[in-house]
Design an enzyme around this catalytic site. Structure first.
Site, PDB file in Angstrom:
ATOM      1  N   ALA A   1       0.856  -1.186   0.000  1.00 18.23           N
ATOM      2  CA  ALA A   1       0.000   0.000   0.000  1.00 18.23           C
ATOM      3  C   ALA A   1       0.888   1.231   0.000  1.00 18.23           C
ATOM      4  O   ALA A   1       2.109   1.138   0.192  1.00 18.23           O
ATOM      5  CB  ALA A   1      -0.906   0.003   1.224  1.00 18.23           C
ATOM      6  N   LYS A   2       0.256   2.361  -0.225  1.00 16.01           N
ATOM      7  CA  LYS A   2       0.958   3.640  -0.331  1.00 16.01           C
ATOM      8  C   LYS A   2       1.872   3.901   0.884  1.00 16.01           C
ATOM      9  O   LYS A   2       2.980   4.393   0.740  1.00 16.01           O
ATOM     10  CB  LYS A   2      -0.140   4.716  -0.427  1.00 16.01           C
ATOM     11  CG  LYS A   2       0.338   6.094  -0.702  1.00 16.01           C
ATOM     12  CD  LYS A   2       0.296   6.440  -2.181  1.00 16.01           C
ATOM     13  CE  LYS A   2       0.884   7.830  -2.396  1.00 16.01           C
ATOM     14  NZ  LYS A   2       2.045   7.856  -3.236  1.00 16.01           N
TER      15      LYS A   2
END
Ligand code: GLU
Length: 302
Positions: free
Chosen positions: A238-239
């Site tokens: 994820a980011k």
């Protein structure tokens, strides 16, 4: 052969999304088919044209260009609602007034047969009187599919044979917006998609989609569910894990061609430092050599 990549335009594509897109693109290009991009922008709150442009730019930077204009699910609600009408005519649709919380509290513990979070069927047998009461209380119904213990076996090009049951999946949300499983089936069917490549988090939803295809008279595409990309901590990438988008990586001096080589290397198609283009990878690609294990990134790769 017609393949597609179907991202939700809710942020920048990260390495995991880009890798799945690359598998889809390579599969189609290796067979001389058509490759499409469909924006799954059902959620109007989180989706935005800014993210859409950014995602298309990332695909283009790696050498992936769709063969037809991009399709947006938000422009296809009438098609989705027609399909719900077809299911309704088969007696397969019922109203569900449950809140998320009620569903969570009543959800059966996951077991082998049904996907996680399977709906326990609370609103299946509501009488007309009970439905009227819910409406008086100001509740708006979602629409669910009435299932009958159906099971489907999916022969997946990467994940192998997957067998699973089907629950009363949501077809339309309480705000009238079509739900993911319905929209994806309708759009793949009407767009003539023959090959679906996506993350293997969606494998357990595939039996639901198989049932909808059968009920709507749509053909089954050939599926390939690609293992997810994991961050160093073992969770899904994820980011927050660091430099995971092309922009993040460019800011650290890693250009699009280097990212492409890394993605290609993760698929066993090139060395991680080989100067390759996406086109160079096409003749090397075979769907049955896509690794069956997640690609686990090391902290020095982020
Ligand atoms: N829009 C879904 C996602 O971004 C993919 C759906 C699909 O490929 O069927 O995860």
């Amino acid at each position: 052969m017609r393949g597609r990549f179907a991202p939700s335009p809710t942020g920048s594509l990260h390495l995991g999304n880009l890798r799945t897109a690359l598998v889809s693109w390579l599969q189609v290009r290796a067979e001389g088919g058509e490759w499409l991009v469909r924006m799954e922008d059902l959620d109007r709150v989180t989706s935005s044209p800014v993210h859409e442009r950014d995602q298309l730019a990332s695909l283009a930077a790696l050498g992936m260009h769709p063969d037809e204009p991009v399709v947006r699910q938000s422009e296809r609600f009438p098609l989705h609602h027609d399909a719900i009408g077809t299911l309704r005519a088969q007696g397969r649709v019922y109203e569900c007034f449950c809140t998320r919380r009620e569903i969570r509290d009543a959800a059966q513990a996951p077991h082998g047969d049904l996907p996680e979070g399977a709906y326990p069927g609370t609103c299946r047998q509501l009488t007309e009187g009970q439905r009227a009461e819910h409406r008086r209380d100001g509740r708006r119904p979602a629409l669910r599919l009435r299932t009958d213990g159906e099971r489907f076996t999916v022969h997946d090009l990467v994940a192998g044979t997957f067998d699973g049951g089907v629950d009363d999946v949501v077809l339309q949300r309480a705000d009238g917006v079509p739900a993911y499983n319905l929209a994806v089936v309708v759009d793949d069917g009407l767009q003539g998609i023959t090959h679906v490549v996506r993350g293997d988090d969606l494998l357990s939803s595939t039996p639901r989609q198989r049932l909808l295809q059968e009920l709507l008279g749509l053909p089954e595409p050939q599926y390939a569910h690609v293992p997810l990309v994991l961050a160093p901590d073992g969770t899904r990438l994820a980011k927050r894990h660091g430099a995971v988008t092309l922009a993040d990586l460019a800011a650290r001096g890693v250009g699009a061609h280097q990212v492409l080589a890394r993605l290609g290397a993760s698929l066993g198609l090139c060395a991680a430092d080989e100067p390759v283009s996406a086109d160079d990878l096409v003749p090397r690609f075979r769907i049955d050599s896509v690794p069956h294990e997640p690609w686990w990134l090391a902290s020095d790769q982020l």
